[in-house]
Design an enzyme around this catalytic site. Structure first.
Site, PDB file in Angstrom:
ATOM      1  N   CYS A 220       0.081  -6.012   0.526  1.00 58.70           N
ATOM      2  CA  CYS A 220      -0.649  -4.760   0.728  1.00 58.70           C
ATOM      3  C   CYS A 220      -1.998  -5.057   1.363  1.00 58.70           C
ATOM      4  O   CYS A 220      -2.683  -6.010   0.983  1.00 58.70           O
ATOM      5  CB  CYS A 220      -0.843  -4.082  -0.622  1.00 58.70           C
ATOM      6  SG  CYS A 220      -1.733  -2.524  -0.558  1.00 58.70           S
TER       7      CYS A 220
ATOM      8  N   HIS B 299       6.378   2.233  -1.750  1.00 57.41           N
ATOM      9  CA  HIS B 299       5.063   1.589  -1.819  1.00 57.41           C
ATOM     10  C   HIS B 299       3.964   2.608  -1.482  1.00 57.41           C
ATOM     11  O   HIS B 299       2.963   2.705  -2.193  1.00 57.41           O
ATOM     12  CB  HIS B 299       5.045   0.402  -0.849  1.00 57.41           C
ATOM     13  CG  HIS B 299       3.782  -0.383  -0.851  1.00 57.41           C
ATOM     14  ND1 HIS B 299       3.675  -1.618  -1.453  1.00 57.41           N
ATOM     15  CD2 HIS B 299       2.557  -0.133  -0.307  1.00 57.41           C
ATOM     16  CE1 HIS B 299       2.453  -2.086  -1.276  1.00 57.41           C
ATOM     17  NE2 HIS B 299       1.749  -1.197  -0.584  1.00 57.41           N
ATOM     18  N   GLU B 300       4.157   3.382  -0.410  1.00 57.99           N
ATOM     19  CA  GLU B 300       3.147   4.359   0.007  1.00 57.99           C
ATOM     20  C   GLU B 300       3.071   5.551  -0.955  1.00 57.99           C
ATOM     21  O   GLU B 300       1.981   6.051  -1.239  1.00 57.99           O
ATOM     22  CB  GLU B 300       3.397   4.824   1.439  1.00 57.99           C
ATOM     23  CG  GLU B 300       3.374   3.711   2.477  1.00 57.99           C
ATOM     24  CD  GLU B 300       2.198   2.756   2.381  1.00 57.99           C
ATOM     25  OE1 GLU B 300       1.078   3.191   2.034  1.00 57.99           O
ATOM     26  OE2 GLU B 300       2.392   1.557   2.646  1.00 57.99           O
TER      27      GLU B 300
ATOM     28  N   HIS C 218       0.939   4.519  -3.743  1.00 54.70           N
ATOM     29  CA  HIS C 218      -0.493   4.612  -3.422  1.00 54.70           C
ATOM     30  C   HIS C 218      -0.995   6.029  -3.655  1.00 54.70           C
ATOM     31  O   HIS C 218      -2.077   6.221  -4.222  1.00 54.70           O
ATOM     32  CB  HIS C 218      -0.758   4.231  -1.960  1.00 54.70           C
ATOM     33  CG  HIS C 218      -0.959   2.778  -1.739  1.00 54.70           C
ATOM     34  ND1 HIS C 218      -1.932   2.040  -2.371  1.00 54.70           N
ATOM     35  CD2 HIS C 218      -0.306   1.913  -0.925  1.00 54.70           C
ATOM     36  CE1 HIS C 218      -1.884   0.791  -1.969  1.00 54.70           C
ATOM     37  NE2 HIS C 218      -0.892   0.678  -1.086  1.00 54.70           N
TER      38      HIS C 218
END
Length: 186
Positions: free
Chosen positions: A116, A159-160, A163
């Site tokens: 990341c 993953h996004e 976030h």
């Protein structure tokens, strides 16, 4: 929308208007990375500008396949993804930005190594769904999309989305044994 349809249609980043500006990426332990982002109005001018900025920032960042608003210091549910050309990619929907995305189906869980931009010195093994259905809205439109994907693109989307929920990949590793110092190639 039909099952299996991407809903992206002929949408391209050109919908975002003028090119975005490159923004600095914040690193952990910045507080914005640990707070859930707020939902956004995909038609709002500032959201469309932020979407263009995410694309611009992602494009100048070597190896970057995704970037979320919290990574540029904005606590919002908005992210860009583009796994085009990545050697692990099988399914590729190209470059796109989603607002207020959520996972509606996740199956076939597999471990994999992740890194990341907001955690530049570490990588880690994270178990993620390798088959994924995500719903969201394209910025600059009120057009809902349903994205069906798998493999590496599915991992990037999760993953996004994490976030946007205030989570880093470090929050998903099984323990310290699954965290590694990033290799530096000279």
């Amino acid at each position: 929308m039909t099952a299996g349809s991407t809903g992206l249609g002929d949408w391209t980043p050109a919908v975002l208007g003028p090119p975005g500006r490159v923004r600095p990426v914040v690193a952990a332990p910045h507080s914005v990375l640990s707070r859930a982002g707020t939902e956004v109005d995909p038609l709002a001018d500032e959201v469309v500008r932020l979407a263009a900025d995410l694309i611009a920032t992602m494009r100048v960042s070597p190896g970057c396949v995704g970037l979320a608003a919290p990574q540029v210091g904005v606590g919002a549910q908005l992210f860009a993804v583009d796994v085009t050309g990545h050697p692990k990619s099988v399914t590729v929907h190209g470059e796109f930005v989603l607002c207020n995305a959520r996972v509606v189906e996740a199956t076939r869980w597999r471990p994999g190594r992740e890194g990341c931009m907001s955690v530049p010195d570490l990588t880690g093994d994270v178990k993620r769904a390798s088959r994924l259905v995500v719903e969201g809205v394209l910025p600059g439109t009120d057009k809902p999309v349903r994205l069906v994907t798998d493999g590496f693109e599915a991992r990037a989307l999760q993953h996004e989305i994490d976030h946007c929920a205030g989570l880093l990949f470090l929050d998903r590793v099984a323990g310290a044994h699954a965290i590694y110092q990033r290799k530096v190639y000279l």
